[in-house]
Design a protein around this motif. Structure first.
Motif, PDB file in Angstrom:
ATOM      1  N   ALA A 144     -28.182  15.719 -17.608  1.00  0.00           N
ATOM      2  CA  ALA A 144     -27.363  15.135 -16.953  1.00  0.00           C
ATOM      3  C   ALA A 144     -25.813  15.374 -17.560  1.00  0.00           C
ATOM      4  O   ALA A 144     -25.154  15.596 -16.374  1.00  0.00           O
ATOM      5  CB  ALA A 144     -27.390  13.510 -16.926  1.00  0.00           C
ATOM      6  N   LEU A 145     -25.625  15.319 -18.562  1.00  0.00           N
ATOM      7  CA  LEU A 145     -24.357  15.884 -18.957  1.00  0.00           C
ATOM      8  C   LEU A 145     -23.975  17.342 -18.636  1.00  0.00           C
ATOM      9  O   LEU A 145     -22.853  17.839 -18.190  1.00  0.00           O
ATOM     10  CB  LEU A 145     -24.068  15.863 -20.674  1.00  0.00           C
ATOM     11  N   ASN A 193     -29.766  22.943  -9.935  1.00  0.00           N
ATOM     12  CA  ASN A 193     -30.845  22.508 -10.602  1.00  0.00           C
ATOM     13  C   ASN A 193     -31.627  21.337  -9.825  1.00  0.00           C
ATOM     14  O   ASN A 193     -31.797  20.218 -10.594  1.00  0.00           O
ATOM     15  CB  ASN A 193     -30.781  22.052 -12.040  1.00  0.00           C
ATOM     16  N   ASP A 194     -31.660  21.286  -8.628  1.00  0.00           N
ATOM     17  CA  ASP A 194     -32.464  20.146  -7.893  1.00  0.00           C
ATOM     18  C   ASP A 194     -33.582  19.421  -8.638  1.00  0.00           C
ATOM     19  O   ASP A 194     -34.604  20.161  -9.041  1.00  0.00           O
ATOM     20  CB  ASP A 194     -33.037  20.595  -6.347  1.00  0.00           C
ATOM     21  N   GLY A 195     -33.597  18.210  -8.664  1.00  0.00           N
ATOM     22  CA  GLY A 195     -34.655  17.445  -9.181  1.00  0.00           C
ATOM     23  C   GLY A 195     -34.345  17.027 -10.701  1.00  0.00           C
ATOM     24  O   GLY A 195     -35.189  16.329 -11.318  1.00  0.00           O
ATOM     25  N   GLU A 196     -33.362  17.680 -11.350  1.00  0.00           N
ATOM     26  CA  GLU A 196     -32.868  17.399 -12.939  1.00  0.00           C
ATOM     27  C   GLU A 196     -31.934  16.279 -12.790  1.00  0.00           C
ATOM     28  O   GLU A 196     -31.269  16.264 -11.752  1.00  0.00           O
ATOM     29  CB  GLU A 196     -32.315  18.722 -13.555  1.00  0.00           C
ATOM     30  N   PRO A 197     -31.998  15.505 -13.809  1.00  0.00           N
ATOM     31  CA  PRO A 197     -31.017  14.595 -13.900  1.00  0.00           C
ATOM     32  C   PRO A 197     -29.580  15.190 -13.882  1.00  0.00           C
ATOM     33  O   PRO A 197     -29.158  16.275 -14.608  1.00  0.00           O
ATOM     34  CB  PRO A 197     -31.131  13.880 -15.163  1.00  0.00           C
ATOM     35  N   GLY A 198     -28.749  14.336 -13.125  1.00  0.00           N
ATOM     36  CA  GLY A 198     -27.290  14.681 -12.926  1.00  0.00           C
ATOM     37  C   GLY A 198     -26.983  15.603 -11.793  1.00  0.00           C
ATOM     38  O   GLY A 198     -25.915  16.202 -11.599  1.00  0.00           O
ATOM     39  N   CYS A 199     -28.102  15.920 -10.910  1.00  0.00           N
ATOM     40  CA  CYS A 199     -28.076  17.057 -10.134  1.00  0.00           C
ATOM     41  C   CYS A 199     -28.280  16.053  -8.543  1.00  0.00           C
ATOM     42  O   CYS A 199     -28.931  15.297  -8.799  1.00  0.00           O
ATOM     43  CB  CYS A 199     -28.826  17.960 -10.080  1.00  0.00           C
TER      44      CYS A 199
END
Length: 54
Positions: free
Chosen positions: A31-32, A48-54
């Motif tokens: 996320a960071l 990075n679709d689907g990753e935290p923060g995106c």
């Protein structure tokens, strides 16, 4: 000046966080990293679709 298409909703960000299968520390790191990438490139998407923060 948005380079990544439509702005993701808060709901999709929460869903990415909850559904991503990884330990808390990994999710926090992603996320960071992804949010920093969005700030640095002045974009609404980190790529990075689907990753935290995106």
């Amino acid at each position: 000046m948005n380079g990544g298409g439509p702005r993701p909703s808060f709901r999709s960000s929460v869903t990415n966080w909850r559904e991503y299968d990884a330990p808390f520390a990994t999710k926090l790191r992603l996320a960071l990293r992804n949010n920093w990438r969005k700030v640095r490139t002045r974009s609404t998407c980190c790529g990075n679709d689907g990753e935290p923060g995106c």
